[in-house]
Every structure is written in C-alpha cells, then in structure tokens.
Design a protein around this motif. Structure first.
Motif, PDB file in Angstrom:
ATOM      1  N   THR A  85       1.020  -1.253   0.119  1.00 21.28           N
ATOM      2  CA  THR A  85       0.027  -0.329  -0.154  1.00 21.28           C
ATOM      3  C   THR A  85       1.122   1.305   0.331  1.00 21.28           C
ATOM      4  O   THR A  85       1.753   1.549   0.339  1.00 21.28           O
ATOM      5  N   LEU A  86       0.352   2.451  -0.869  1.00 26.41           N
ATOM      6  CA  LEU A  86       1.059   3.333  -0.386  1.00 26.41           C
ATOM      7  C   LEU A  86      -0.201   4.366  -0.081  1.00 26.41           C
ATOM      8  O   LEU A  86      -1.014   4.641  -0.967  1.00 26.41           O
ATOM      9  N   TRP A  87       0.488   5.217   0.945  1.00 29.05           N
ATOM     10  CA  TRP A  87      -0.025   6.748   2.105  1.00 29.05           C
ATOM     11  C   TRP A  87       0.577   7.936   1.176  1.00 29.05           C
ATOM     12  O   TRP A  87       1.496   7.522   1.806  1.00 29.05           O
ATOM     13  N   PHE A  88      -0.748   8.579   0.672  1.00 31.81           N
ATOM     14  CA  PHE A  88       0.049   9.922   0.669  1.00 31.81           C
ATOM     15  C   PHE A  88      -0.799  11.174   1.234  1.00 31.81           C
ATOM     16  O   PHE A  88      -2.014  11.181   1.280  1.00 31.81           O
ATOM     17  N   LEU A  96      -5.924  12.211   3.041  1.00 36.99           N
ATOM     18  CA  LEU A  96      -4.993  11.459   2.998  1.00 36.99           C
ATOM     19  C   LEU A  96      -5.475  10.256   1.321  1.00 36.99           C
ATOM     20  O   LEU A  96      -6.642  10.398   1.323  1.00 36.99           O
ATOM     21  N   THR A  97      -4.485  10.052   0.253  1.00 38.35           N
ATOM     22  CA  THR A  97      -4.752   9.394  -0.633  1.00 38.35           C
ATOM     23  C   THR A  97      -3.990   8.388  -0.490  1.00 38.35           C
ATOM     24  O   THR A  97      -3.286   7.744  -0.176  1.00 38.35           O
ATOM     25  N   ILE A  98      -5.283   6.565  -0.777  1.00 40.96           N
ATOM     26  CA  ILE A  98      -4.594   5.733  -0.882  1.00 40.96           C
ATOM     27  C   ILE A  98      -4.380   4.727  -1.725  1.00 40.96           C
ATOM     28  O   ILE A  98      -5.029   4.565  -2.518  1.00 40.96           O
ATOM     29  N   TYR A  99      -3.155   3.700  -2.136  1.00 40.76           N
ATOM     30  CA  TYR A  99      -2.817   3.291  -3.592  1.00 40.76           C
ATOM     31  C   TYR A  99      -2.427   2.387  -3.112  1.00 40.76           C
ATOM     32  O   TYR A  99      -2.498   1.691  -2.617  1.00 40.76           O
ATOM     33  N   ILE A 197     -10.739  10.933   3.084  1.00 38.86           N
ATOM     34  CA  ILE A 197      -9.936   9.631   2.419  1.00 38.86           C
ATOM     35  C   ILE A 197     -10.529   9.021   1.532  1.00 38.86           C
ATOM     36  O   ILE A 197     -11.865   8.937   0.367  1.00 38.86           O
ATOM     37  N   ASP A 198      -9.134   9.207  -0.179  1.00 36.84           N
ATOM     38  CA  ASP A 198      -9.466   8.927  -0.699  1.00 36.84           C
ATOM     39  C   ASP A 198      -8.832   7.054  -1.580  1.00 36.84           C
ATOM     40  O   ASP A 198      -8.249   7.727  -1.594  1.00 36.84           O
ATOM     41  N   ASP A 199      -9.554   6.754  -0.854  1.00 38.74           N
ATOM     42  CA  ASP A 199      -8.948   5.169  -1.426  1.00 38.74           C
ATOM     43  C   ASP A 199      -9.075   4.816  -2.919  1.00 38.74           C
ATOM     44  O   ASP A 199     -10.210   4.483  -3.705  1.00 38.74           O
ATOM     45  N   GLN A 200      -7.902   4.722  -3.598  1.00 39.90           N
ATOM     46  CA  GLN A 200      -7.608   4.454  -4.959  1.00 39.90           C
ATOM     47  C   GLN A 200      -8.073   2.946  -5.074  1.00 39.90           C
ATOM     48  O   GLN A 200      -7.835   2.538  -6.347  1.00 39.90           O
TER      49      GLN A 200
END
Length: 203
Positions: A85-88, A96-99, A197-200
């Motif tokens: 997981t990537l957290w920005f 927070l954007t999660i990739y 939170i934006d969970d991509q």
C-alpha cells in the motif's frame, strides 16, 4: 538482409552487456543498504531548468520495499509505502490518498531502491558513469522517466527524479545513516480522526 541484421545486433551487443552490468552493480550496491536514513534538501526545476520550488525533509528506507518520504518545507507532506500500500497524506488539507503499490509502481521511484524483483528491473534500462547511475523507464508513458542516483562510497548522496513533463526534482542527502535499526511502525499510516480519505484501491 540477414547479414545487416546480424551486424546491427553485434554492434548493439556491447551496449546491452554494459546496461546489464550497470544494473547488476547497482542492485548489489542497493542490496548492501538494509536501512537508510537521511535528511534532504530538495530543488524542483521545470523543463527550462528554472527553479520552481525548494524544500526540506527526511527519507527513510528499509529492505524489503519499505520507505517513508516526509517533507517539512515548504509544507508538511507524508508519502509511505510498505510494499503493498502507498499512503500520501497532506497534513495542511487533512487529506489522505491510498494507492495499490503494484498498480502505481511507475509513479514511485523509491520502490526501485528496495526491490530485487527481476520483473520490476526489467522495466528499466540502467547506465553508469563512475558513481552515478541513470535508471531510465522503458515505458514511454511512465510518469517517472528517469531516476538518477549518485553514491559516495556505500551511501546514497544524491537522487534526481525526472518526470514525464521533464520536470526535475533534485535531492541532496545529509546526516546519512546506514543500516541502523528502524521500526516497521514508521512505514505504515493511521489517519488522524476527521481525515478526508480517497482510497484509489477500490476503483
């Protein structure tokens, strides 16, 4: 026609061998860095080499596949990866954007610093000039076109990232520490209460 093809192939062979040797040497150097901790000063230049921005922060790396990239100036931001997981996290905006790490590998040059996966390195061509290594993406649509690493002995001293728009980010590392104990908890993120939170990963 076959003869011309053979001649062309033979002429290209030394370059191919050099690229393979450079990639193998770079991977061996990176493999000796079990952990890396450093402060950095960052400069960002546009395609015309005009200075756009300056900043400061800290980079932590731990084998395998863990990194923590934190800017303190001009504003606090946090970019963390644990291999899955990537957290920005933008602290000022509380966003927070999660990739998914595998899906975003071409956006994340830090992954190369901690990976020995052949399928990942096969996506790049490596060249070497003394203690400088230039890692170029084979995919013309890659968001990161080049990652340039300069070493001082065993330590990473400078990193440059050139993106698809020819914008260049230059990082100069200071107070470098190699192979010190770094807790795994540094490489995961729990958002503060109220974070947008934006969970991509769910798209």
């Amino acid at each position: 026609m076959a003869v011309k093809w053979l001649v062309s192939a033979l002429l290209c062979l030394p370059l191919l061998v050099q690229a393979q040797d450079a990639a193998q040497l770079l991977q061996r150097k990176l493999a000796t860095i079990k952990t890396f901790s450093a402060s950095f000063e960052q400069q960002v230049f546009d395609a015309g080499q005009q200075l756009l921005q300056q900043g400061k922060g800290q980079l932590l790396i731990k084998q395998p596949a863990l990194f923590r990239f934190e800017t303190t100036e001009p504003e606090p931001n946090l970019f963390i990866g644990d291999g899955q997981t990537l957290w920005f996290y933008n602290e000022m905006l509380e966003q927070l954007t999660i990739y998914d790490a595998a899906a975003e590998v071409n956006r994340t040059p830090f992954v190369l610093l901690t990976s020995s996966k052949a399928e990942l390195w096969a996506q790049y061509t490596v060249s070497r000039d003394a203690e400088q290594f230039v890692i170029s993406a084979n995919d013309p649509d890659s968001m990161v076109k080049q990652l340039i690493l300069r070493f001082s002995g065993d330590a990473l001293a400078q990193m440059q990232v050139v993106d698809i728009n020819s914008q260049r980010s230059e990082f100069n590392f200071t107070t470098v520490q190699l192979n010190i104990a770094l807790a795994d908890s540094l490489f995961s993120f729990e958002p503060p209460s109220g974070t947008d939170i934006d969970d991509q990963r769910q798209r």
